[in-house]
Design an enzyme around this catalytic site. Structure first.
Site, PDB file in Angstrom:
ATOM      1  N   HIS A  43      -0.397  -0.015 -10.023  1.00 24.84           N
ATOM      2  CA  HIS A  43      -1.148  -0.888  -9.095  1.00 24.84           C
ATOM      3  C   HIS A  43      -1.631  -2.152  -9.826  1.00 24.84           C
ATOM      4  O   HIS A  43      -2.833  -2.439  -9.893  1.00 24.84           O
ATOM      5  CB  HIS A  43      -2.329  -0.147  -8.460  1.00 24.84           C
ATOM      6  CG  HIS A  43      -2.795  -0.821  -7.196  1.00 24.84           C
ATOM      7  ND1 HIS A  43      -3.262  -0.145  -6.108  1.00 24.84           N
ATOM      8  CD2 HIS A  43      -2.850  -2.137  -6.841  1.00 24.84           C
ATOM      9  CE1 HIS A  43      -3.597  -1.001  -5.146  1.00 24.84           C
ATOM     10  NE2 HIS A  43      -3.349  -2.223  -5.579  1.00 24.84           N
ATOM     11  N   ARG A  55       0.837  -1.200   0.000  1.00 26.76           N
ATOM     12  CA  ARG A  55       0.000   0.000   0.000  1.00 26.76           C
ATOM     13  C   ARG A  55       0.873   1.251   0.000  1.00 26.76           C
ATOM     14  O   ARG A  55       1.890   1.318   0.706  1.00 26.76           O
ATOM     15  CB  ARG A  55      -0.904   0.029   1.241  1.00 26.76           C
ATOM     16  CG  ARG A  55      -2.084  -0.931   1.175  1.00 26.76           C
ATOM     17  CD  ARG A  55      -3.121  -0.504   0.146  1.00 26.76           C
ATOM     18  NE  ARG A  55      -4.273  -1.388   0.076  1.00 26.76           N
ATOM     19  CZ  ARG A  55      -4.427  -2.391  -0.784  1.00 26.76           C
ATOM     20  NH1 ARG A  55      -3.480  -2.657  -1.666  1.00 26.76           N
ATOM     21  NH2 ARG A  55      -5.525  -3.119  -0.784  1.00 26.76           N
TER      22      ARG A  55
HETATM   23  P1  NAP Z   1      -2.005 -11.532   5.128  1.00 25.90           P
HETATM   24  O1  NAP Z   1      -2.171 -12.941   4.690  1.00 25.90           O
HETATM   25  O2  NAP Z   1      -2.950 -10.971   6.113  1.00 25.90           O
HETATM   26  O3  NAP Z   1      -0.505 -11.411   5.697  1.00 25.90           O
HETATM   27  C1  NAP Z   1      -0.044 -10.274   6.346  1.00 25.90           C
HETATM   28  C2  NAP Z   1       1.356 -10.539   6.899  1.00 25.90           C
HETATM   29  O4  NAP Z   1       1.868  -9.322   7.437  1.00 25.90           O
HETATM   30  C3  NAP Z   1       1.361 -11.562   8.031  1.00 25.90           C
HETATM   31  O5  NAP Z   1       2.527 -12.365   7.964  1.00 25.90           O
HETATM   32  C4  NAP Z   1       1.400 -10.673   9.270  1.00 25.90           C
HETATM   33  O6  NAP Z   1       2.023 -11.249  10.404  1.00 25.90           O
HETATM   34  C5  NAP Z   1       2.261  -9.535   8.783  1.00 25.90           C
HETATM   35  N1  NAP Z   1       2.046  -8.328   9.576  1.00 25.90           N
HETATM   36  C6  NAP Z   1       0.905  -7.621   9.729  1.00 25.90           C
HETATM   37  N2  NAP Z   1       1.104  -6.552  10.532  1.00 25.90           N
HETATM   38  C7  NAP Z   1       2.409  -6.594  10.887  1.00 25.90           C
HETATM   39  C8  NAP Z   1       3.218  -5.770  11.703  1.00 25.90           C
HETATM   40  N3  NAP Z   1       2.739  -4.688  12.333  1.00 25.90           N
HETATM   41  N4  NAP Z   1       4.519  -6.123  11.859  1.00 25.90           N
HETATM   42  C9  NAP Z   1       5.026  -7.223  11.257  1.00 25.90           C
HETATM   43  N5  NAP Z   1       4.306  -8.049  10.452  1.00 25.90           N
HETATM   44  C10 NAP Z   1       3.017  -7.731  10.278  1.00 25.90           C
HETATM   45  O7  NAP Z   1      -2.006 -10.532   3.879  1.00 25.90           O
HETATM   46  P2  NAP Z   1      -1.710 -10.873   2.333  1.00 25.90           P
HETATM   47  O8  NAP Z   1      -2.858 -11.575   1.711  1.00 25.90           O
HETATM   48  O9  NAP Z   1      -0.371 -11.508   2.249  1.00 25.90           O
HETATM   49  O10 NAP Z   1      -1.690  -9.390   1.713  1.00 25.90           O
HETATM   50  C11 NAP Z   1      -0.769  -8.403   2.140  1.00 25.90           C
HETATM   51  C12 NAP Z   1      -1.148  -7.060   1.531  1.00 25.90           C
HETATM   52  O11 NAP Z   1      -0.814  -7.032   0.148  1.00 25.90           O
HETATM   53  C13 NAP Z   1      -2.646  -6.724   1.528  1.00 25.90           C
HETATM   54  O12 NAP Z   1      -3.069  -6.240   2.774  1.00 25.90           O
HETATM   55  C14 NAP Z   1      -2.753  -5.668   0.443  1.00 25.90           C
HETATM   56  O13 NAP Z   1      -2.603  -4.384   0.994  1.00 25.90           O
HETATM   57  C15 NAP Z   1      -1.548  -5.961  -0.451  1.00 25.90           C
HETATM   58  N6  NAP Z   1      -1.956  -6.337  -1.825  1.00 25.90           N
HETATM   59  C16 NAP Z   1      -1.475  -5.615  -2.870  1.00 25.90           C
HETATM   60  C17 NAP Z   1      -1.827  -5.973  -4.155  1.00 25.90           C
HETATM   61  C18 NAP Z   1      -1.269  -5.214  -5.342  1.00 25.90           C
HETATM   62  O14 NAP Z   1      -1.679  -5.462  -6.463  1.00 25.90           O
HETATM   63  N7  NAP Z   1      -0.324  -4.328  -5.151  1.00 25.90           N
HETATM   64  C19 NAP Z   1      -2.652  -7.076  -4.382  1.00 25.90           C
HETATM   65  C20 NAP Z   1      -3.123  -7.802  -3.296  1.00 25.90           C
HETATM   66  C21 NAP Z   1      -2.763  -7.429  -1.996  1.00 25.90           C
HETATM   67  P3  NAP Z   1       1.394 -12.561  11.134  1.00 25.90           P
HETATM   68  O15 NAP Z   1       1.753 -13.705  10.216  1.00 25.90           O
HETATM   69  O16 NAP Z   1       2.114 -12.629  12.410  1.00 25.90           O
HETATM   70  O17 NAP Z   1      -0.075 -12.330  11.242  1.00 25.90           O
END
Ligand code: NAP
Length: 312
Positions: A275, A227
């Site tokens: 994006h 983000r």
């Molecule tokens: P997810 O499965 O919820 O994984 C989030 C990861 O971040 C988890 O490992 C979590 O730790 C860690 N985390 C969260 N808060 C943290 C903090 N304060 N300090 C350290 N680690 C932290 O999410 P995801 O599906 O992988 O997606 C991640 C993000 O990618 C989405 O939220 C979205 O914003 C972005 N995204 C971007 C696109 C694009 O096209 N650019 C597309 C899709 C998604 P834990 O394992 O300990 O919970």
């Protein structure tokens, strides 16, 4: 009972989603406006960044299913119906696309290919050095659905991969798992490539500020695929200009579309993506929605529920 499809998109996008969802969920009654009288029957709201306030007043609502993986904008709505669970999208096709984008960015940075592209514009014949993958340290921030897969795919290519997450979890094969502030600073100081896949929460807003960027190894690269609000753009430009950072690959921005006059567009050390790192694919995502509705109706906990306290 009825299902609501609602979001901020063009009619054509909505109709494409509706066709996919109808195919995955034949015989369901779809409502396309939360103000419609039939909205009183809605048990599942399938949403794509709905306008704030628009999910109020749905008395039978049992689940909000986001079509997007990131739910930061959805959770910003203080009027979301209390007690109604929210599921985010985890789509196998999106995971695959994100892995491809991260591989492309890392390979290009490691082999100097962004520089080679710039040299072509100057007709410069200058082969870059060829380090081995194992000599390239990659740090993936966030080891969730996306970050975990990205880390695993990079490790399979031979990169030296670490992954940082909030809780210490079992790492994917070949990945060194890190957590906590104490482990982050040294990892940032070692990494050649830092890939951001953290969700946007109160803890990760402005995560890459001047002090965090100062912890990067000199000449390292930032790949932001999560983000835009996680990056202080002024601090990033300063770090690029003084050589602290060697390159930034940016898919997301504080303002999207990125304004035409923004310095990132023409900065020699910045690669801009619109994006597009990974989009939800309606073909597979409609099946994910159908599976979650089936779980809801069977009295099972839906997949991929958001912890609203944590913000992801
Ligand atoms: P997810 O499965 O919820 O994984 C989030 C990861 O971040 C988890 O490992 C979590 O730790 C860690 N985390 C969260 N808060 C943290 C903090 N304060 N300090 C350290 N680690 C932290 O999410 P995801 O599906 O992988 O997606 C991640 C993000 O990618 C989405 O939220 C979205 O914003 C972005 N995204 C971007 C696109 C694009 O096209 N650019 C597309 C899709 C998604 P834990 O394992 O300990 O919970």
């Amino acid at each position: 009972m009825a299902l609501l499809l609602w979001g901020q998109w063009s009619d054509a996008q909505r109709d494409d989603w509706l066709a996919r969802l109808r195919a995955a969920l034949p015989g369901e009654d779809w409502v396309l406006d939360p103000q419609a009288p039939r909205a009183a029957e809605v048990e599942l709201a399938v949403v794509a960044n709905p306008p704030p306030g628009s999910l109020r007043g749905l008395p039978r609502l049992r689940l909000i299913q986001s079509l997007w993986a990131g739910v930061d904008r959805l959770l910003d709505d203080p009027t979301l119906p209390p007690g109604v669970p929210i599921a985010r999208m985890v789509d196998p096709a999106m995971n695959e696309a994100m892995t491809q984008t991260a591989l492309w960015a890392t390979l290009s940075l490691h082999r100097g290919f962004f520089q080679v592209l710039a040299q072509q514009r100057e007709a410069l014949w200058r082969p870059p050095p060829q380090a081995r993958a194992a000599e390239c340290q990659v740090l993936v921030l966030g080891l969730g659905e996306l970050g975990g897969r990205v880390a695993q795919a990079l490790a399979a290519q031979g990169y030296a991969v670490s992954g940082w997450s909030r809780s210490r979890r079992k790492p994917p094969p070949g990945v060194l798992a890190l957590s906590g502030d104490a482990e982050l600073a040294p990892a940032l100081g070692r990494a050649d490539v830092v890939i951001n896949l953290l969700p946007l929460t109160a803890q990760t807003r402005d995560f890459f500020d001047a002090s965090r960027l100062a912890q990067f190894r000199r000449g390292a690269a930032l790949v932001n695929l999560a983000r835009g609000a996680q990056v202080d753009e002024v601090a990033l430009l300063a770090a690029l200009d003084d050589g602290r950072l060697g390159h930034a690959v940016l898919d997301v921005f504080r303002q999207e579309p990125l304004p035409a006059g923004h310095a990132f567009w023409r900065h020699p050390r910045v690669t801009v993506l619109p994006h597009t790192a990974a989009q939800t694919d309606p073909r597979s995502a409609a099946e994910v929605v159908a599976a979650n509705l089936a779980r809801l109706r069977a009295g099972q906990t839906p997949w991929h529920l958001v912890d609203t306290g944590r913000g992801y």
